[in-house]
Design an enzyme around this catalytic site. Sequence first.
Site, PDB file in Angstrom:
ATOM      1  CD  GLU A  46      58.884  73.714  35.688  1.00 35.12           C
ATOM      2  OE1 GLU A  46      58.551  73.049  34.689  1.00 35.12           O
ATOM      3  OE2 GLU A  46      58.130  74.570  36.222  1.00 35.12           O
ATOM      4  CE  LYS A 115      55.718  70.894  33.852  1.00 34.93           C
ATOM      5  NZ  LYS A 115      56.138  72.303  33.630  1.00 34.93           N
ATOM      6  CB  CYS A 171      55.298  73.424  37.181  1.00 36.00           C
ATOM      7  SG  CYS A 171      54.578  75.095  37.061  1.00 36.00           S
TER       8      CYS A 171
END
Length: 640
Positions: A46, A115, A171
């Site tokens: 990330e 994200k 994540c």
Amino acid sequence: MRDGFIAVACGAPKMRLADCDYNAEQTFIMMRQAEKAGVKMLVLPELGLTGYTCGDLFFQETLLRGAEQALRTVLEATRNLEVVTAVGLPLRVKDRLYNCAAIIQKGQILGLVPKTHLPNYGEFYEKRWFSPAPEEAEYVDLCGQVSVAFAAGQIFDCQDVPGLTLGFEICEDLWSPDSPSVKMAQSGAAIIGNLSASNEVLGKTAYRRQLVTTQSAKLSCGYVYSSSGAGESTSDVVFGAHQMIAENGALLAERRFDGGLLISEIDIQRLRHERRRTQALVPEPGSQRRDYTVFFLTEGKTKLTRYVSPMPFVPEGKEDRDARCREILLIASLGLKQRLEHTGAKTAVVGLSGGLDSTLAVLITGLAMKMLDRPMTDIIAVTMPCFGTTDRTRNNAAVLAEELGTALKTVDITASVRSHFRDIGQSQENHDVTYENAQARERTQVLMDTANQTGGLVIGTGDLSELALGWCTYNGDHMSMYAVNASIPKTLVRHLVAHLARDNAGKDEALHNVLEDILDTPVSPELLPAVQGEISQRTEDLVGPYELHDFFLYYMLRWGFSPAKIYRLALYAQGKRYSQDVILKWLKVFYRRFFSQQFKRNCLPDGPKVGSVALSPRGDWRMPSDASWAMWKAELETLE
């Protein structure tokens, strides 16, 4: 790739916080390494082009421009690489900042995935800088490309490899109850990549591992997880470069506190089979259609590095193996306990030969009787010596019955079988199939009639491997009133008996010793005359090693693999023990016998399922007895 294996990798390149030029160089170096290793999909950490822990530097124009230029540098340096790579960077879109994955291949951006779920608790405060993914797809111009798709939940579909469909999340998306990967899998994504920056604290590694493997199991997918490591700020936390590759609940590869590439192979065919079988990943009614971005790969044979167990039914670690044995024994004995209670059977009748299968059957019956708080004398162990019975097996059967405390009945069937031979005009010198099967059927008659005499049930002894090969006499040992071993493969039968032998070491040495001797006795039906008192008929000489047949059975039934793929896996897993010619010989025997013997399986007695592979015609396996094996045979003939 023709047989479904795709080489994937996760990597943690060397990184310098906020040094985008350096990070770009390390990124394309790692991409080149992956390409050279044959990797087709690579997942990097990330925000890898800047570093995850830049903090308020994410508000700096210089850092944001540097990240975009770093992506341009990576694209230019990898324009000849076909590995599909997920690269992390911060990206500005319409005056908002997003934590993104750029999915790139051959110098092109296939898509940008922002994200969705931003952590804002504990040591995480991403909402200070980033916005969550917008609900509607947008299109942006970036690095000289126009109208690049910018949306969470995008699907990337390979046009050259059926079923190779990719999705990506970042994540916290995995940790959220509303993971984007769920809808991506429902839309066809077979492999999910996760770009992550997850710090190390006590207990978190195990939980993270459980999340990854559980998600791969729940979604019947491959999951490639790459977390950041060295180079991130250690002011308050430490990042361990945790890398994992999982497939359908199994962890294929894992590494922590070490950079570089972690490579394994995900089996797309296996995942597609599981999805077809379970039909669990059906899109919700009215769910929004997802646009697919296509990409292309050069076809070729994927080199295998992942571990393939030579005995897929048998766990390799002692602790896992013992736990599996305890569970199987519990399931089988509970099934028999219920059947004895339901029928009101006064006895359980077991034909005891001194071999492995009948030994396991009587041991399971003993466990069921203990559950019922009934005496072991309610078990009638019947030995039925005939032409091929040796002193060793006869004595072991008697000692076993005595040590267990069962009733023991010996019925010598030699005279009965000879009388039957006279009735049907069979020469006793003709040792053909009639000679063998007449003994098996006479034994079954004795057992059934003994059960009638005592108000009992005949407990079957045949195992799963024998049923797959048809290695049983129709209406002989093929038949019983409850078949406790029917879903236990031969390779596991041995471990179950060994497990019970170990349990009795130091408690009942006589029982321990007889079980050990039974384990050392060659597997044989003992239907042909003994030679100098020794067993003359060894099953594995006639039908092949059960190690191989159980391997073939597992991959044919559980995963629906073709003969060619099973052959390749067998060479890979068993090639050190068996030659290529031997494996192919017995694979052909397996398919021939499996297809020709379905009529025996279509009328099997009841018996408890204990594992993921079973052949009950009322449960897992429905197949016509007259199905042709012509296509499987034709494929087998092409193998070398």
